[in-house]
Design a protein around this motif. Structure first.
Motif, mmCIF file in Angstrom:
data_model
loop_
_atom_site.group_PDB
_atom_site.id
_atom_site.type_symbol
_atom_site.label_atom_id
_atom_site.label_comp_id
_atom_site.label_asym_id
_atom_site.label_seq_id
_atom_site.Cartn_x
_atom_site.Cartn_y
_atom_site.Cartn_z
ATOM 1 N N ASN A 273 0.788 -1.166 0.178
ATOM 2 C CA ASN A 273 0.113 -0.160 -0.072
ATOM 3 C C ASN A 273 0.806 1.372 -0.100
ATOM 4 O OD1 ASN A 273 -2.585 1.469 0.360
ATOM 5 N ND2 ASN A 273 -1.460 2.040 2.261
ATOM 6 N N HIS A 274 1.961 1.461 0.930
ATOM 7 C CA HIS A 274 2.758 2.520 0.801
ATOM 8 C C HIS A 274 3.495 2.825 -0.463
ATOM 9 C CE1 HIS A 274 5.992 5.131 2.354
ATOM 10 N NE2 HIS A 274 6.859 4.294 1.526
ATOM 11 N N LEU A 275 3.680 2.012 -1.270
ATOM 12 C CA LEU A 275 4.278 1.851 -2.694
ATOM 13 C C LEU A 275 3.148 2.390 -3.632
ATOM 14 C CD1 LEU A 275 7.095 -1.125 -2.690
ATOM 15 C CD2 LEU A 275 7.427 1.214 -2.552
ATOM 16 N N LEU A 276 2.248 1.550 -3.595
ATOM 17 C CA LEU A 276 1.140 2.126 -4.508
ATOM 18 C C LEU A 276 0.345 3.501 -4.491
ATOM 19 C CD1 LEU A 276 -0.877 -1.364 -4.593
ATOM 20 C CD2 LEU A 276 0.536 -0.372 -6.390
ATOM 21 N N VAL A 277 0.367 3.985 -3.168
ATOM 22 C CA VAL A 277 -0.191 5.274 -2.903
ATOM 23 C C VAL A 277 0.518 6.335 -3.889
ATOM 24 C CG1 VAL A 277 -0.166 7.282 -1.221
ATOM 25 C CG2 VAL A 277 -1.101 4.965 -0.728
ATOM 26 N N GLN A 278 1.986 6.039 -3.745
ATOM 27 C CA GLN A 278 2.812 7.044 -4.666
ATOM 28 C C GLN A 278 2.610 7.047 -6.048
ATOM 29 O OE1 GLN A 278 6.868 6.895 -3.062
ATOM 30 N NE2 GLN A 278 5.969 5.416 -1.254
ATOM 31 N N ASP A 279 1.855 5.682 -6.589
ATOM 32 C CA ASP A 279 1.968 5.532 -7.953
ATOM 33 C C ASP A 279 0.605 5.690 -8.547
ATOM 34 O OD1 ASP A 279 4.738 5.214 -8.372
ATOM 35 O OD2 ASP A 279 4.642 3.084 -8.267
ATOM 36 N N MET A 280 -0.632 5.609 -7.798
ATOM 37 C CA MET A 280 -1.922 5.349 -8.108
ATOM 38 C C MET A 280 -2.400 6.564 -8.383
ATOM 39 S SD MET A 280 -3.051 1.954 -6.515
ATOM 40 C CE MET A 280 -4.280 1.108 -7.745
#
Length: 419
Positions: A273-280
């Motif tokens: 989630n921490h990584l996807l928040v930055q990309d989505m």
């Protein structure tokens, strides 16, 4: 009289030769240049322009104007825009005496427009697909009625050739897109497990189908050799198609990179989630459920907005009511994901995971969804047939319910049977 007749025959021969050349040319860019050079030659004009109608933007554009740069103008604006909108020829003796003429191009280029002959290109369906504008008769006089006849004859052939070339370009672009989608489909399928793994104590069955060439559904099996367990993962990116597939591939990469270092499923979801928040993007999200199964039948799971696992137990013939889930992935950073421990599964028990394309399949007759209750009921009634046969029966039931109509969403169904 004889001289006039010879001239007419010569003109007809010229038009015929030009028409044959237009018919033979299939490349749109070369065709456009061929048309304007033919127009200038046929009516002895100093220069010509060919404007293409862009219906989607309600404007004309050209990159084929002799000795000028690319021009765009609204439909109905200027001489060419007026001809495109009204579909009628304009033969203007002195452009500067006509209020429809826009002298800006002249002012920028230093050119002086005097006479203008402008005609619509009308296809076989009666639609204006373009406009030919010839400028300045080389003898300094106005364009004649004979020029109108000659250019009109050429425009009829040019409209058909232009329409054919555009259709061909669209078809080639469509074929190229299909090829790219097939390639994307092949790449995406290569990222998914090609078969269920051989894990001691478990048998698996999987059905996965995107509603387009590519989709946003994801499933995976990630073994943990050090603890004799496997992480069974099902995810669903919002939407479908290429954009969803790209996000799915990103999530898979994160999952594969982080899984072996995560001691529990909830921790894994927190890191993803921490990584996807930055990309989505703000309007995108992903659901995911991670179930860690060991060979003795112990199960623990974490869920990010995804439907929890359905667990059928042969001992009592019922399905567990698992409802716990947490926030969707990609919505908010710093979110915690709880881990839920299930009572151990025994021989013949089933664990069922799916995406919403399964239970939200819609009947074309009633408009109602197939629903989770039908899924649970079918699992209860058919559990004894085993994972593989049950997977097939579920998909057959959904197909019958939707009257075999094309699916509206990506579908993933995964069944784990304790052996």
């Amino acid at each position: 009289m004889a001289q006039k007749k010879i001239g007419s025959v010569h003109d007809l021969q010229t038009i015929l030769q030009i028409s044959q050349a237009l018919t033979a040319e299939r490349d749109l860019d070369r065709l456009l240049w061929l048309i304007i050079s033919a127009c200038s030659r046929l009516v002895d004009a100093d220069r010509s322009s060919l404007f293409i109608v862009d219906q989607s933007r309600d404007e004309l554009w050209t990159k084929v104007a002799e000795q000028t740069t690319t021009i765009r103008l609204p439909m109905g604006s200027g001489i060419a825009g007026t001809v495109a909108k009204e579909g009628q020829t304009l033969n203007i003796v002195d452009a500067y005496q006509d209020q429809r003429f826009n002298p800006i191009v002249d002012h920028k280029s230093g050119y002086r427009t005097k006479s203008v002959l402008c005609m619509p290109l009308i296809n076989s369906s009666g639609e204006v697909v373009g406009v030919i504008e010839t400028i300045n008769k080389k003898n300094g006089k106005a364009f004649t009625a004979r020029d109108e006849q000659l250019l009109g004859a050429l425009c009829s052939h040019a409209a058909i050739a232009l329409d054919n070339a555009r259709l061909l370009r669209q078809d080639l672009a469509h074929q190229s897109l299909l090829h790219e989608l097939e390639l994307a489909h092949s790449i995406q399928q290569g990222l998914l497990p090609q078969s269920a793994p051989s894990i001691s104590g478990w048998t698996f069955a999987i059905y996965q189908s995107p509603c387009e060439q590519t989709g946003g559904d994801y499933h995976d099996f990630i073994p943990h050799a050090h603890c004799q367990a496997v992480d069974v993962v099902v995810g669903d990116v919002s939407g479908h198609g290429v954009s969803a597939a790209l996000l799915m591939s990103t999530a898979r990469a994160f999952l594969r990179a982080l899984d072996q270092d995560s001691t529990r499923p909830g921790q894994l979801l927190e890191q993803i989630n921490h990584l996807l928040v930055q990309d989505m993007a703000d309007d995108r999200f992903m659901t995911m459920v991670v179930c860690r199964l060991d060979e003795s039948g112990h199960v623990r799971y974490a869920s990010a907005g995804h439907e929890p696992p359905i667990v059928f137990r042969t001992e009592n013939g019922y399905c567990d009511e698992n409802v716990e889930t947490d926030l969707l992935l990609g919505m908010l950073d710093g979110v915690g994901y709880a881990e839920y421990v299930l009572p151990p599964l025994n021989r013949g028990d089933l664990l069922v995971l799916c995406t919403d394309g399964v239970f939200e399949a819609v009947s074309p007759h009633t408009g109602e969804v197939w629903g989770m209750e039908r899924l649970r009921e079918l699992v209860r009634k058919q559990a004894s047939v085993g994972a593989s046969a049950l997977c097939q029966k579920i998909m057959e039931s959904i197909s019958d319910y939707t009257d075999h109509s094309p699916q509206k969403d990506d579908i993933t169904l995964l069944i784990a049977e304790k052996t």
